[in-house]
Design a protein around this motif. Structure first.
Motif, PDB file in Angstrom:
ATOM      1  N   ASN A 220      31.376  26.272  -0.992  1.00 60.37           N
ATOM      2  CA  ASN A 220      30.372  26.161  -2.050  1.00 60.37           C
ATOM      3  C   ASN A 220      29.463  24.988  -1.652  1.00 60.37           C
ATOM      4  O   ASN A 220      29.943  23.859  -1.511  1.00 60.37           O
ATOM      5  CB  ASN A 220      31.079  25.872  -3.378  1.00 60.37           C
ATOM      6  N   PRO A 221      28.166  25.215  -1.436  1.00 60.52           N
ATOM      7  CA  PRO A 221      27.326  24.157  -0.873  1.00 60.52           C
ATOM      8  C   PRO A 221      27.152  22.935  -1.765  1.00 60.52           C
ATOM      9  O   PRO A 221      26.762  21.871  -1.285  1.00 60.52           O
ATOM     10  CB  PRO A 221      25.984  24.860  -0.644  1.00 60.52           C
ATOM     11  N   TYR A 222      27.455  23.075  -3.045  1.00 57.52           N
ATOM     12  CA  TYR A 222      27.315  21.935  -3.960  1.00 57.52           C
ATOM     13  C   TYR A 222      28.579  21.075  -3.997  1.00 57.52           C
ATOM     14  O   TYR A 222      28.548  19.955  -4.505  1.00 57.52           O
ATOM     15  CB  TYR A 222      27.005  22.441  -5.375  1.00 57.52           C
ATOM     16  N   ASP A 223      29.676  21.593  -3.481  1.00 53.98           N
ATOM     17  CA  ASP A 223      30.971  20.918  -3.580  1.00 53.98           C
ATOM     18  C   ASP A 223      31.194  20.042  -2.344  1.00 53.98           C
ATOM     19  O   ASP A 223      31.680  20.506  -1.308  1.00 53.98           O
ATOM     20  CB  ASP A 223      32.078  21.959  -3.728  1.00 53.98           C
ATOM     21  N   VAL A 224      30.847  18.779  -2.466  1.00 54.43           N
ATOM     22  CA  VAL A 224      30.944  17.847  -1.346  1.00 54.43           C
ATOM     23  C   VAL A 224      32.402  17.639  -0.930  1.00 54.43           C
ATOM     24  O   VAL A 224      32.724  17.609   0.259  1.00 54.43           O
ATOM     25  CB  VAL A 224      30.264  16.511  -1.710  1.00 54.43           C
ATOM     26  N   SER A 225      33.303  17.515  -1.900  1.00 55.83           N
ATOM     27  CA  SER A 225      34.716  17.295  -1.581  1.00 55.83           C
ATOM     28  C   SER A 225      35.304  18.478  -0.827  1.00 55.83           C
ATOM     29  O   SER A 225      36.041  18.305   0.158  1.00 55.83           O
ATOM     30  CB  SER A 225      35.520  17.047  -2.864  1.00 55.83           C
ATOM     31  N   ALA A 226      34.991  19.695  -1.280  1.00 56.25           N
ATOM     32  CA  ALA A 226      35.500  20.885  -0.602  1.00 56.25           C
ATOM     33  C   ALA A 226      34.891  21.026   0.791  1.00 56.25           C
ATOM     34  O   ALA A 226      35.560  21.496   1.720  1.00 56.25           O
ATOM     35  CB  ALA A 226      35.204  22.130  -1.439  1.00 56.25           C
ATOM     36  N   THR A 227      33.642  20.615   0.957  1.00 62.26           N
ATOM     37  CA  THR A 227      33.015  20.669   2.277  1.00 62.26           C
ATOM     38  C   THR A 227      33.673  19.681   3.227  1.00 62.26           C
ATOM     39  O   THR A 227      33.892  19.976   4.400  1.00 62.26           O
ATOM     40  CB  THR A 227      31.495  20.415   2.175  1.00 62.26           C
ATOM     41  N   ALA A 228      34.007  18.491   2.709  1.00 59.18           N
ATOM     42  CA  ALA A 228      34.737  17.512   3.529  1.00 59.18           C
ATOM     43  C   ALA A 228      36.086  18.080   3.967  1.00 59.18           C
ATOM     44  O   ALA A 228      36.493  17.935   5.130  1.00 59.18           O
ATOM     45  CB  ALA A 228      34.929  16.217   2.744  1.00 59.18           C
ATOM     46  N   ALA A 229      36.783  18.749   3.048  1.00 61.21           N
ATOM     47  CA  ALA A 229      38.075  19.365   3.385  1.00 61.21           C
ATOM     48  C   ALA A 229      37.885  20.468   4.429  1.00 61.21           C
ATOM     49  O   ALA A 229      38.716  20.632   5.337  1.00 61.21           O
ATOM     50  CB  ALA A 229      38.726  19.925   2.119  1.00 61.21           C
ATOM     51  N   ALA A 230      36.788  21.222   4.324  1.00 62.81           N
ATOM     52  CA  ALA A 230      36.507  22.282   5.297  1.00 62.81           C
ATOM     53  C   ALA A 230      36.228  21.697   6.678  1.00 62.81           C
ATOM     54  O   ALA A 230      36.649  22.267   7.700  1.00 62.81           O
ATOM     55  CB  ALA A 230      35.318  23.113   4.828  1.00 62.81           C
ATOM     56  N   LEU A 231      35.535  20.559   6.717  1.00 61.79           N
ATOM     57  CA  LEU A 231      35.281  19.898   8.006  1.00 61.79           C
ATOM     58  C   LEU A 231      36.600  19.457   8.650  1.00 61.79           C
ATOM     59  O   LEU A 231      36.787  19.606   9.867  1.00 61.79           O
ATOM     60  CB  LEU A 231      34.354  18.698   7.812  1.00 61.79           C
ATOM     61  N   HIS A 232      37.513  18.934   7.829  1.00 65.79           N
ATOM     62  CA  HIS A 232      38.824  18.529   8.357  1.00 65.79           C
ATOM     63  C   HIS A 232      39.582  19.750   8.888  1.00 65.79           C
ATOM     64  O   HIS A 232      40.168  19.706   9.978  1.00 65.79           O
ATOM     65  CB  HIS A 232      39.636  17.829   7.265  1.00 65.79           C
ATOM     66  N   GLU A 233      39.540  20.846   8.127  1.00 62.15           N
ATOM     67  CA  GLU A 233      40.207  22.076   8.567  1.00 62.15           C
ATOM     68  C   GLU A 233      39.609  22.565   9.886  1.00 62.15           C
ATOM     69  O   GLU A 233      40.341  22.987  10.791  1.00 62.15           O
ATOM     70  CB  GLU A 233      40.055  23.157   7.491  1.00 62.15           C
ATOM     71  N   ALA A 234      38.300  22.487   9.998  1.00 66.64           N
ATOM     72  CA  ALA A 234      37.629  22.934  11.221  1.00 66.64           C
ATOM     73  C   ALA A 234      38.001  22.068  12.413  1.00 66.64           C
ATOM     74  O   ALA A 234      38.234  22.573  13.522  1.00 66.64           O
ATOM     75  CB  ALA A 234      36.118  22.933  11.011  1.00 66.64           C
ATOM     76  N   LEU A 235      38.056  20.770  12.200  1.00 66.70           N
ATOM     77  CA  LEU A 235      38.378  19.841  13.286  1.00 66.70           C
ATOM     78  C   LEU A 235      39.819  19.985  13.762  1.00 66.70           C
ATOM     79  O   LEU A 235      40.129  19.690  14.916  1.00 66.70           O
ATOM     80  CB  LEU A 235      38.125  18.401  12.836  1.00 66.70           C
ATOM     81  N   THR A 236      40.702  20.423  12.875  1.00 65.96           N
ATOM     82  CA  THR A 236      42.127  20.530  13.228  1.00 65.96           C
ATOM     83  C   THR A 236      42.527  21.956  13.595  1.00 65.96           C
ATOM     84  O   THR A 236      43.705  22.217  13.861  1.00 65.96           O
ATOM     85  CB  THR A 236      43.002  20.040  12.056  1.00 65.96           C
ATOM     86  N   MET A 237      41.583  22.873  13.633  1.00 61.59           N
ATOM     87  CA  MET A 237      41.890  24.262  13.977  1.00 61.59           C
ATOM     88  C   MET A 237      42.433  24.333  15.414  1.00 61.59           C
ATOM     89  O   MET A 237      41.902  23.692  16.320  1.00 61.59           O
ATOM     90  CB  MET A 237      40.628  25.124  13.850  1.00 61.59           C
ATOM     91  N   GLU A 238      43.463  25.118  15.590  1.00 62.40           N
ATOM     92  CA  GLU A 238      44.054  25.252  16.928  1.00 62.40           C
ATOM     93  C   GLU A 238      43.064  25.915  17.883  1.00 62.40           C
ATOM     94  O   GLU A 238      42.276  26.782  17.491  1.00 62.40           O
ATOM     95  CB  GLU A 238      45.342  26.072  16.847  1.00 62.40           C
ATOM     96  N   ASP A 239      43.155  25.517  19.153  1.00 63.98           N
ATOM     97  CA  ASP A 239      42.189  25.996  20.149  1.00 63.98           C
ATOM     98  C   ASP A 239      42.151  27.515  20.242  1.00 63.98           C
ATOM     99  O   ASP A 239      41.069  28.122  20.336  1.00 63.98           O
ATOM    100  CB  ASP A 239      42.527  25.416  21.533  1.00 63.98           C
ATOM    101  N   GLY A 240      43.310  28.148  20.212  1.00 62.81           N
ATOM    102  CA  GLY A 240      43.367  29.601  20.341  1.00 62.81           C
ATOM    103  C   GLY A 240      42.679  30.302  19.190  1.00 62.81           C
ATOM    104  O   GLY A 240      41.928  31.273  19.387  1.00 62.81           O
ATOM    105  N   GLU A 241      42.918  29.815  17.985  1.00 64.53           N
ATOM    106  CA  GLU A 241      42.283  30.429  16.814  1.00 64.53           C
ATOM    107  C   GLU A 241      40.778  30.203  16.844  1.00 64.53           C
ATOM    108  O   GLU A 241      39.994  31.109  16.540  1.00 64.53           O
ATOM    109  CB  GLU A 241      42.874  29.859  15.515  1.00 64.53           C
ATOM    110  N   ARG A 242      40.381  28.995  17.228  1.00 62.87           N
ATOM    111  CA  ARG A 242      38.937  28.699  17.297  1.00 62.87           C
ATOM    112  C   ARG A 242      38.251  29.608  18.309  1.00 62.87           C
ATOM    113  O   ARG A 242      37.171  30.142  18.040  1.00 62.87           O
ATOM    114  CB  ARG A 242      38.714  27.225  17.652  1.00 62.87           C
ATOM    115  N   ALA A 243      38.873  29.806  19.453  1.00 59.55           N
ATOM    116  CA  ALA A 243      38.282  30.666  20.481  1.00 59.55           C
ATOM    117  C   ALA A 243      38.179  32.110  20.004  1.00 59.55           C
ATOM    118  O   ALA A 243      37.164  32.786  20.220  1.00 59.55           O
ATOM    119  CB  ALA A 243      39.110  30.584  21.758  1.00 59.55           C
ATOM    120  N   ALA A 244      39.237  32.598  19.328  1.00 55.96           N
ATOM    121  CA  ALA A 244      39.235  33.983  18.838  1.00 55.96           C
ATOM    122  C   ALA A 244      38.169  34.172  17.763  1.00 55.96           C
ATOM    123  O   ALA A 244      37.452  35.191  17.752  1.00 55.96           O
ATOM    124  CB  ALA A 244      40.615  34.332  18.294  1.00 55.96           C
TER     125      ALA A 244
END
Length: 459
Positions: free
Chosen positions: A407-431
């Motif tokens: 949700n573009p208005y939800d700064v806290s949820a966007t921060a959590a999404a950035l953390h999830e993206a940064l910690t995504m496993e290499d294989g899943e990110r590549a797929a």
């Protein structure tokens, strides 16, 4: 009167494929532009592009009789163009379709608005008359975007034999928000587009919103057919261009600025109000607050290229982007780490370099017709890229399944999404990147344009 060199395929847009600049010796230099529309139209050889002269140099070129093959540039009075383009298209229609108004204080539809609206009508009429003059018997005319919403209806009155299409590159406002416009103006806009045989949009969502407005305000869409064509990324061009020497050079510079063994969160946008750059920066600040383990381990590479700086609200927004970035750097930065690497000077090669380096792409618009950046980064990324994507971007319709949606208005949820993206496993990110790239390139610009021509030819 129809031109003796009548065209069978015509395209109309505010900005054309060529612009002029005045040299010191008084001669004029022409420059070809790029972008999805230019790329798409290359699919058709024999066409005429009708566009506006946007600068004094463009107008001088028209007066001198200079022209590029397949282009007719219209010398519309500079004040009329300014009223139509900045006063109506960018300050009213853009704000309505992107739902950007601060409604307690704006909009105000007064006598000045009506004066500017008359210029918008005159501007659209100039296009309609030029198209009527240039089009051959039974020709196909594709009218582009919110700048030219009245053209289909005006052109239909002049040339009933033509097959006319209108394509909206923006979202379309839901009916309750669209009705902020004066009743007569809203109805006029809808009737203008319904002058086309077919009206098309980037996503089904925007098409349905248009149908909703027509149904509520006019009682229906009449005989106009409605369609959706999701403009895709030009994979061949992007992959070739991103491997050229100037991009490699900029990658080297960016790597130095980012530092060794650091992750990157990349965004590339115009400083357009709808792009939500400021909330993106606040989300990054929240990431550093809530996950201090990322301090000195990640850099937010933010390219925010100036847009519409002749409007005060855009200048103020650009200044706010810079202020927030500087505040984050002042609060968290160290001698060896600059948390936000902000650039506000446009450089396409540097943008491609950032795409290639991206571990995470942040695309969080408040509202966006499509958003090609979301489609381009997975195509170009060297090592796979996690996409954090706003559900209000048109691209969500095609890419949402493999993105981390916010949700573009939800700064806290966007921060959590950035953390999830940064910690995504290499294989899943590549797929995910592979699937994102496939979806992003399913309708490249040339096929996108040809599909519209084919749909317009159907009875």
């Amino acid at each position: 009167m129809v031109s003796e060199h009548a065209a069978q395929v015509l395209v109309a847009s505010n900005r054309g494929p060529v612009s002029y600049s005045l040299r010191e010796d008084g001669s004029l230099d022409s420059k070809r532009g790029g972008g999805g529309l230019v790329s798409g139209l290359s699919a058709v050889e024999d066409k005429l592009w009708v566009c506006a002269a946007l600068s004094d140099s463009d107008r001088e070129a028209v007066r001198r009789g200079l022209s590029e093959p397949g282009v007719r540039m219209l010398d519309i009075d500079a004040e009329v163009h300014a009223d139509a383009y900045n006063g109506i298209a960018n300050s009213v229609l853009w704000f309505v379709h992107h739902m950007l108004y601060q409604t307690p204080v704006e909009p105000v539809f007064d006598a000045e608005f009506r004066r500017r609206w008359a210029s918008y009508e005159a501007y659209n009429r100039a296009f309609a008359e030029a198209l009527a003059e240039e089009a051959g018997e039974g020709a196909v005319v594709l009218v582009q975007d919110y700048h030219l919403s009245l053209v289909p209806g005006m052109l239909r009155e002049l040339r009933s034999d033509l097959r006319i299409g209108h394509f909206s590159h923006t979202p379309w406002a839901p009916v309750d928000y669209f009705r902020l416009l004066p009743d007569d103006i809203g109805a006029q806009l809808l009737r203008g587009i319904l002058g086309a045989d077919r009206a098309a949009f980037l996503t089904r969502r925007w098409a349905d919103a248009f149908i909703g407005c027509c149904t509520e305000i006019l009682g229906g869409t009449g005989g106009t057919r409605i369609g959706a064509h999701g403009l895709g990324a030009d994979a061949d061009f992007l992959r070739r261009r991103s491997r050229e020497a100037d991009v490699d050079e900029r990658m080297g510079t960016l790597r130095e600025q980012i530092g060794e063994d650091r992750r990157t969160i990349v965004r590339v946008d115009r400083t357009e109000l709808s792009k939500n750059i400021v909330r993106g920066l606040h989300a990054y600040r929240a990431l550093l607050d809530e996950h201090p383990e990322w301090r000195e381990r990640v850099v937010h590479v933010a390219f925010a290229y100036p847009s519409r700086q002749d409007l005060a609200v855009y200048r103020d927004y650009t200044a706010e982007v810079q202020r927030v970035a500087e505040a984050i750097n002042a609060e968290y930065g160290t001698d060896g780490w600059t948390p936000v690497l902000l650039h506000v000077d446009d450089d396409f090669a540097r943008s491609l370099a950032a795409y290639r380096l991206a571990d995470v792409a942040l695309v969080n618009p408040i509202r966006d017709g499509m958003n090609l950046v979301a489609k381009e980064v997975p195509v170009v990324s060297d090592n796979g890229c996690a996409l954090v994507l706003s559900r209000e971007a048109g691209a969500y319709e095609e890419l949402g399944e493999d993105a981390i949606v916010v949700n573009p208005y939800d700064v806290s949820a966007t921060a959590a999404a950035l953390h999830e993206a940064l910690t995504m496993e290499d294989g899943e990110r590549a797929a995910r990147t592979k699937r994102l790239a496939a979806a992003a390139t399913s309708l490249p610009p040339q096929q996108w344009f040809l599909d519209q021509l084919d749909a317009l030819s159907e009875k």
